[in-house]
Write a protein that holds these residues in place. Structure first.
Motif, PDB file in Angstrom:
ATOM      1  N   SER A  32       0.124   8.111  -6.293  1.00 19.67           N
ATOM      2  CA  SER A  32      -1.068   7.972  -7.135  1.00 19.67           C
ATOM      3  C   SER A  32      -1.278   6.529  -7.572  1.00 19.67           C
ATOM      4  O   SER A  32      -2.409   6.035  -7.595  1.00 19.67           O
ATOM      5  CB  SER A  32      -0.979   8.873  -8.373  1.00 19.67           C
ATOM      6  OG  SER A  32      -1.131  10.214  -8.008  1.00 19.67           O
ATOM      7  N   SER A  33      -0.204   5.837  -7.923  1.00 12.86           N
ATOM      8  CA  SER A  33      -0.331   4.438  -8.332  1.00 12.86           C
ATOM      9  C   SER A  33      -0.817   3.571  -7.194  1.00 12.86           C
ATOM     10  O   SER A  33      -1.672   2.694  -7.379  1.00 12.86           O
ATOM     11  CB  SER A  33       1.011   3.906  -8.839  1.00 12.86           C
ATOM     12  OG  SER A  33       1.353   4.533 -10.042  1.00 12.86           O
ATOM     13  N   VAL A  34      -0.289   3.794  -5.994  1.00 17.46           N
ATOM     14  CA  VAL A  34      -0.718   3.018  -4.833  1.00 17.46           C
ATOM     15  C   VAL A  34      -2.199   3.266  -4.555  1.00 17.46           C
ATOM     16  O   VAL A  34      -2.973   2.320  -4.336  1.00 17.46           O
ATOM     17  CB  VAL A  34       0.134   3.372  -3.592  1.00 17.46           C
ATOM     18  CG1 VAL A  34      -0.419   2.715  -2.332  1.00 17.46           C
ATOM     19  CG2 VAL A  34       1.584   2.968  -3.815  1.00 17.46           C
ATOM     20  N   ILE A  35      -2.612   4.504  -4.577  1.00 18.76           N
ATOM     21  CA  ILE A  35      -4.018   4.838  -4.308  1.00 18.76           C
ATOM     22  C   ILE A  35      -4.914   4.279  -5.404  1.00 18.76           C
ATOM     23  O   ILE A  35      -5.979   3.719  -5.128  1.00 18.76           O
ATOM     24  CB  ILE A  35      -4.197   6.360  -4.142  1.00 18.76           C
ATOM     25  CG1 ILE A  35      -3.499   6.820  -2.857  1.00 18.76           C
ATOM     26  CG2 ILE A  35      -5.670   6.732  -4.120  1.00 18.76           C
ATOM     27  CD1 ILE A  35      -3.415   8.316  -2.697  1.00 18.76           C
ATOM     28  N   ASN A  36      -4.493   4.377  -6.659  1.00 18.47           N
ATOM     29  CA  ASN A  36      -5.300   3.822  -7.751  1.00 18.47           C
ATOM     30  C   ASN A  36      -5.425   2.311  -7.639  1.00 18.47           C
ATOM     31  O   ASN A  36      -6.500   1.750  -7.904  1.00 18.47           O
ATOM     32  CB  ASN A  36      -4.734   4.229  -9.110  1.00 18.47           C
ATOM     33  CG  ASN A  36      -5.238   5.576  -9.539  1.00 18.47           C
ATOM     34  OD1 ASN A  36      -6.439   5.803  -9.615  1.00 18.47           O
ATOM     35  ND2 ASN A  36      -4.327   6.484  -9.808  1.00 18.47           N
ATOM     36  N   ASP A  37      -4.344   1.621  -7.261  1.00 19.93           N
ATOM     37  CA  ASP A  37      -4.430   0.175  -7.058  1.00 19.93           C
ATOM     38  C   ASP A  37      -5.427  -0.152  -5.952  1.00 19.93           C
ATOM     39  O   ASP A  37      -6.240  -1.080  -6.084  1.00 19.93           O
ATOM     40  CB  ASP A  37      -3.059  -0.408  -6.709  1.00 19.93           C
ATOM     41  CG  ASP A  37      -2.116  -0.451  -7.892  1.00 19.93           C
ATOM     42  OD1 ASP A  37      -2.566  -0.270  -9.044  1.00 19.93           O
ATOM     43  OD2 ASP A  37      -0.906  -0.673  -7.654  1.00 19.93           O
ATOM     44  N   ALA A  38      -5.375   0.600  -4.866  1.00 19.11           N
ATOM     45  CA  ALA A  38      -6.304   0.382  -3.748  1.00 19.11           C
ATOM     46  C   ALA A  38      -7.745   0.645  -4.188  1.00 19.11           C
ATOM     47  O   ALA A  38      -8.660  -0.120  -3.851  1.00 19.11           O
ATOM     48  CB  ALA A  38      -5.929   1.283  -2.568  1.00 19.11           C
ATOM     49  N   LEU A  39      -7.952   1.701  -4.940  1.00 21.58           N
ATOM     50  CA  LEU A  39      -9.294   2.010  -5.440  1.00 21.58           C
ATOM     51  C   LEU A  39      -9.797   0.918  -6.373  1.00 21.58           C
ATOM     52  O   LEU A  39     -10.967   0.535  -6.318  1.00 21.58           O
ATOM     53  CB  LEU A  39      -9.312   3.368  -6.150  1.00 21.58           C
ATOM     54  CG  LEU A  39      -9.213   4.589  -5.248  1.00 21.58           C
ATOM     55  CD1 LEU A  39      -9.029   5.850  -6.080  1.00 21.58           C
ATOM     56  CD2 LEU A  39     -10.439   4.710  -4.366  1.00 21.58           C
ATOM     57  N   ASP A  40      -8.923   0.405  -7.242  1.00 19.76           N
ATOM     58  CA  ASP A  40      -9.315  -0.676  -8.145  1.00 19.76           C
ATOM     59  C   ASP A  40      -9.801  -1.894  -7.353  1.00 19.76           C
ATOM     60  O   ASP A  40     -10.830  -2.490  -7.676  1.00 19.76           O
ATOM     61  CB  ASP A  40      -8.156  -1.086  -9.052  1.00 19.76           C
ATOM     62  CG  ASP A  40      -7.855  -0.059 -10.138  1.00 19.76           C
ATOM     63  OD1 ASP A  40      -8.724   0.793 -10.426  1.00 19.76           O
ATOM     64  OD2 ASP A  40      -6.740  -0.130 -10.692  1.00 19.76           O
TER      65      ASP A  40
END
Length: 82
Positions: A32-40
């Motif tokens: 989730s953190s990796v995906i959220n960083d990518a989305l940001d």
């Protein structure tokens, strides 16, 4: 204090999922953190682009265009597209 969250789900190729898992493992974090960083990063980039596009459209609506000399100077400095 944590930010409110919302659950989303999507489908991606297995290869992408494996790469995301590898990144999460390497940085000792969760998927989730990796995906959220990518989305940001995606959101920041596209919001920046949209803001500049909207600014250009507003300028065009007002008739604010480069003069012939400004355009010639630009191409003299940076070259013409191939």
């Amino acid at each position: 204090m944590s930010k409110p969250s919302a659950r989303i789900s999507f489908i991606t190729q297995k290869g992408k999922r494996k790469k995301l898992d590898r990144i999460a493992d390497a940085f000792d974090t969760n998927l989730s953190s990796v995906i959220n960083d990518a989305l940001d990063q995606y959101i920041d980039l596209h919001e920046w682009q949209l803001a500049h596009i909207e600014k250009g459209v507003e300028a065009a609506k007002k008739g604010d265009f480069a003069t012939d000399k400004q355009a010639a100077d630009f191409f003299k400095k940076y070259g013409r597209p191939a």
